[in-house]
Motif scaffolding. Structure first.
Motif, PDB file in Angstrom:
ATOM      1  N   ASP A  10      -8.933  11.411   3.443  1.00 10.14           N
ATOM      2  CA  ASP A  10      -9.812  11.105   4.570  1.00 10.14           C
ATOM      3  C   ASP A  10      -8.981  10.516   5.703  1.00 10.14           C
ATOM      4  O   ASP A  10      -8.260   9.532   5.517  1.00 10.14           O
ATOM      5  CB  ASP A  10     -10.897  10.115   4.148  1.00 10.14           C
ATOM      6  CG  ASP A  10     -11.897   9.826   5.270  1.00 10.14           C
ATOM      7  OD1 ASP A  10     -12.110  10.707   6.121  1.00 10.14           O
ATOM      8  OD2 ASP A  10     -12.471   8.721   5.286  1.00 10.14           O
ATOM      9  N   GLY A  11      -9.052  11.137   6.860  1.00 10.61           N
ATOM     10  CA  GLY A  11      -8.364  10.606   8.036  1.00 10.61           C
ATOM     11  C   GLY A  11      -6.863  10.499   7.905  1.00 10.61           C
ATOM     12  O   GLY A  11      -6.253   9.582   8.462  1.00 10.61           O
ATOM     13  N   GLY A  12      -6.252  11.416   7.196  1.00 15.67           N
ATOM     14  CA  GLY A  12      -4.800  11.410   7.039  1.00 15.67           C
ATOM     15  C   GLY A  12      -4.285  10.560   5.897  1.00 15.67           C
ATOM     16  O   GLY A  12      -3.089  10.551   5.608  1.00 15.67           O
ATOM     17  N   VAL A  50      -0.340   7.309   1.444  1.00 16.55           N
ATOM     18  CA  VAL A  50      -1.015   7.378   0.139  1.00 16.55           C
ATOM     19  C   VAL A  50      -1.344   5.987  -0.382  1.00 16.55           C
ATOM     20  O   VAL A  50      -0.537   5.055  -0.276  1.00 16.55           O
ATOM     21  CB  VAL A  50      -0.120   8.109  -0.893  1.00 16.55           C
ATOM     22  CG1 VAL A  50      -0.762   8.103  -2.275  1.00 16.55           C
ATOM     23  CG2 VAL A  50       0.157   9.545  -0.443  1.00 16.55           C
ATOM     24  N   ILE A  51      -2.538   5.857  -0.945  1.00 15.38           N
ATOM     25  CA  ILE A  51      -2.972   4.634  -1.614  1.00 15.38           C
ATOM     26  C   ILE A  51      -3.127   4.921  -3.106  1.00 15.38           C
ATOM     27  O   ILE A  51      -3.706   5.941  -3.481  1.00 15.38           O
ATOM     28  CB  ILE A  51      -4.327   4.134  -1.061  1.00 15.38           C
ATOM     29  CG1 ILE A  51      -4.230   3.837   0.429  1.00 15.38           C
ATOM     30  CG2 ILE A  51      -4.790   2.886  -1.811  1.00 15.38           C
ATOM     31  CD1 ILE A  51      -5.575   3.529   1.069  1.00 15.38           C
ATOM     32  N   LEU A  52      -2.612   4.041  -3.946  1.00 14.03           N
ATOM     33  CA  LEU A  52      -2.841   4.096  -5.389  1.00 14.03           C
ATOM     34  C   LEU A  52      -3.929   3.086  -5.702  1.00 14.03           C
ATOM     35  O   LEU A  52      -3.799   1.907  -5.361  1.00 14.03           O
ATOM     36  CB  LEU A  52      -1.569   3.752  -6.164  1.00 14.03           C
ATOM     37  CG  LEU A  52      -0.304   4.559  -5.833  1.00 14.03           C
ATOM     38  CD1 LEU A  52       0.882   4.004  -6.625  1.00 14.03           C
ATOM     39  CD2 LEU A  52      -0.504   6.026  -6.152  1.00 14.03           C
ATOM     40  N   TYR A  53      -4.994   3.522  -6.368  1.00 18.46           N
ATOM     41  CA  TYR A  53      -6.157   2.650  -6.526  1.00 18.46           C
ATOM     42  C   TYR A  53      -6.843   2.931  -7.854  1.00 18.46           C
ATOM     43  O   TYR A  53      -7.002   4.072  -8.257  1.00 18.46           O
ATOM     44  CB  TYR A  53      -7.127   2.917  -5.378  1.00 18.46           C
ATOM     45  CG  TYR A  53      -8.344   2.031  -5.306  1.00 18.46           C
ATOM     46  CD1 TYR A  53      -8.235   0.640  -5.334  1.00 18.46           C
ATOM     47  CD2 TYR A  53      -9.609   2.584  -5.169  1.00 18.46           C
ATOM     48  CE1 TYR A  53      -9.356  -0.170  -5.231  1.00 18.46           C
ATOM     49  CE2 TYR A  53     -10.741   1.780  -5.055  1.00 18.46           C
ATOM     50  CZ  TYR A  53     -10.609   0.395  -5.093  1.00 18.46           C
ATOM     51  OH  TYR A  53     -11.724  -0.397  -4.997  1.00 18.46           O
ATOM     52  N   GLY A  54      -7.247   1.852  -8.525  1.00 26.16           N
ATOM     53  CA  GLY A  54      -7.928   1.986  -9.805  1.00 26.16           C
ATOM     54  C   GLY A  54      -9.385   1.598  -9.762  1.00 26.16           C
ATOM     55  O   GLY A  54     -10.039   1.531 -10.802  1.00 26.16           O
ATOM     56  N   ALA A 193      -2.122   1.802   5.434  1.00 21.95           N
ATOM     57  CA  ALA A 193      -1.806   3.225   5.311  1.00 21.95           C
ATOM     58  C   ALA A 193      -2.238   4.017   6.539  1.00 21.95           C
ATOM     59  O   ALA A 193      -1.545   4.945   6.974  1.00 21.95           O
ATOM     60  CB  ALA A 193      -2.473   3.797   4.062  1.00 21.95           C
ATOM     61  N   ALA A 194      -3.372   3.647   7.133  1.00 20.73           N
ATOM     62  CA  ALA A 194      -3.938   4.417   8.242  1.00 20.73           C
ATOM     63  C   ALA A 194      -3.057   4.398   9.487  1.00 20.73           C
ATOM     64  O   ALA A 194      -3.129   5.318  10.311  1.00 20.73           O
ATOM     65  CB  ALA A 194      -5.329   3.891   8.577  1.00 20.73           C
ATOM     66  N   GLY A 199       1.576   9.252  12.674  1.00 20.34           N
ATOM     67  CA  GLY A 199       2.962   8.879  12.900  1.00 20.34           C
ATOM     68  C   GLY A 199       3.950  10.013  12.691  1.00 20.34           C
ATOM     69  O   GLY A 199       3.573  11.128  12.334  1.00 20.34           O
ATOM     70  N   PRO A 200       5.220   9.744  12.922  1.00 20.12           N
ATOM     71  CA  PRO A 200       6.276  10.754  12.791  1.00 20.12           C
ATOM     72  C   PRO A 200       6.589  11.028  11.320  1.00 20.12           C
ATOM     73  O   PRO A 200       7.397  10.336  10.693  1.00 20.12           O
ATOM     74  CB  PRO A 200       7.464  10.115  13.507  1.00 20.12           C
ATOM     75  CG  PRO A 200       7.238   8.638  13.344  1.00 20.12           C
ATOM     76  CD  PRO A 200       5.752   8.432  13.361  1.00 20.12           C
TER      77      PRO A 200
END
Length: 259
Positions: A10-12, A50-54, A193-194, A199-200
């Motif tokens: 979502d949203g990059g 990227v987010i790592l989430y449990g 993260a957003a 970004g480049p």
């Protein structure tokens, strides 16, 4: 989309979501699905961070001990290699990554979090490498990444004793980078993260490769790697867009307009 691991975009920002209640224990299937999610996150152009989430309750309680306890030596060699390779694939995602840690990050769960570039934890979190209490040692990078992150002496204390560290100690040791209220863990990770969504991408990938690659070699080799990755960016749109904005808008006002 796997049964226990999925990539949500979502949203990059891509969130690799562990969903194996009650504690997201890592078994063979989770390992395979995590490898697939990491590969997809690495390859998709619409994923810029990227987010790592449990989930809200716990990040990951570690490997599935019940499953491991019945494995033979040969079976464990295969599984252990596969698990370490999977965690390494997460670490190698060529994009900024952040672990959003809730509840517990123990054993393989902490090792997975250590594979991220940054770690945000709830103030009620507990982290640790309790494998020694099972008569084994960390096998998915814990003895290596933890020691590189906080130093060998502090890493040995946690690995030798198997004790848990609460959020504030984890912050003071440098295991996590930020501690927030439990309800704010994911949103804080998302905000970090957003910022990379537009970004480049190539420059960020090269920056990550230079830092990570340099940690494993001597200074001269690290500097040579940096020079290579630095000059390679002159063949990219990242460099052209960034420098054009600087020339047109001046320092402090430049904005990156890459795709």
């Amino acid at each position: 989309m796997g049964e226990f691991v999925r990539l949500e975009v979502d949203g990059g920002v891509g969130t690799i979501r562990l969903d194996r209640p009650p504690v997201n224990a890592i078994n063979g299937q989770v390992t395979a699905e995590l490898a697939e999610a990491a590969s997809e996150a690495a390859e998709r152009a619409d994923v810029r961070a990227v987010i790592l989430y449990g989930g809200e309750k716990t990040f990951c309680g570690g490997a599935d001990v019940k499953e491991m306890s019945t494995r033979t030596y040969v079976e464990m060699r295969t599984f252990g290699t596969r698990l370490q390779t999977t965690v390494a694939a997460v670490a190698a995602i060529p994009k900024p990554t952040v672990a959003a840690i809730t509840g517990y990050a123990l054993g393989g769960g902490l090792e997975l979090a250590l594979a991220a570039d940054r770690r945000v934890a709830g103030d009620n979190v507990k982290v640790g490498q309790p494998e020694i209490l099972l008569g084994i040692i960390p096998g998915a990078g814990g003895t290596q990444r933890l020691a590189r992150l906080i130093g060998p002496s502090k890493a040995k204390d946690l690995v030798f004793t198997g004790r848990f560290a609460k959020a504030e100690e984890a912050l003071s040791l440098g295991i996590v980078d930020q501690v927030v209220a439990p309800d704010d863990v994911y949103s804080t990770a998302l905000a970090w993260a957003a910022q990379f969504a537009g970004g480049p991408a190539v420059a960020l990938a090269n920056a990550k490769a230079a830092i990570d690659g340099g940690l494993d070699v001597d200074l001269a080799s690290g500097l040579a790697l940096e020079t290579h990755l630095f000059t390679a960016l002159w063949a990219t749109e990242d460099q052209k867009n960034g420098m054009r904005s600087f020339v047109e808008n001046g320092p402090g006002k430049a904005t990156f307009e890459g795709k």
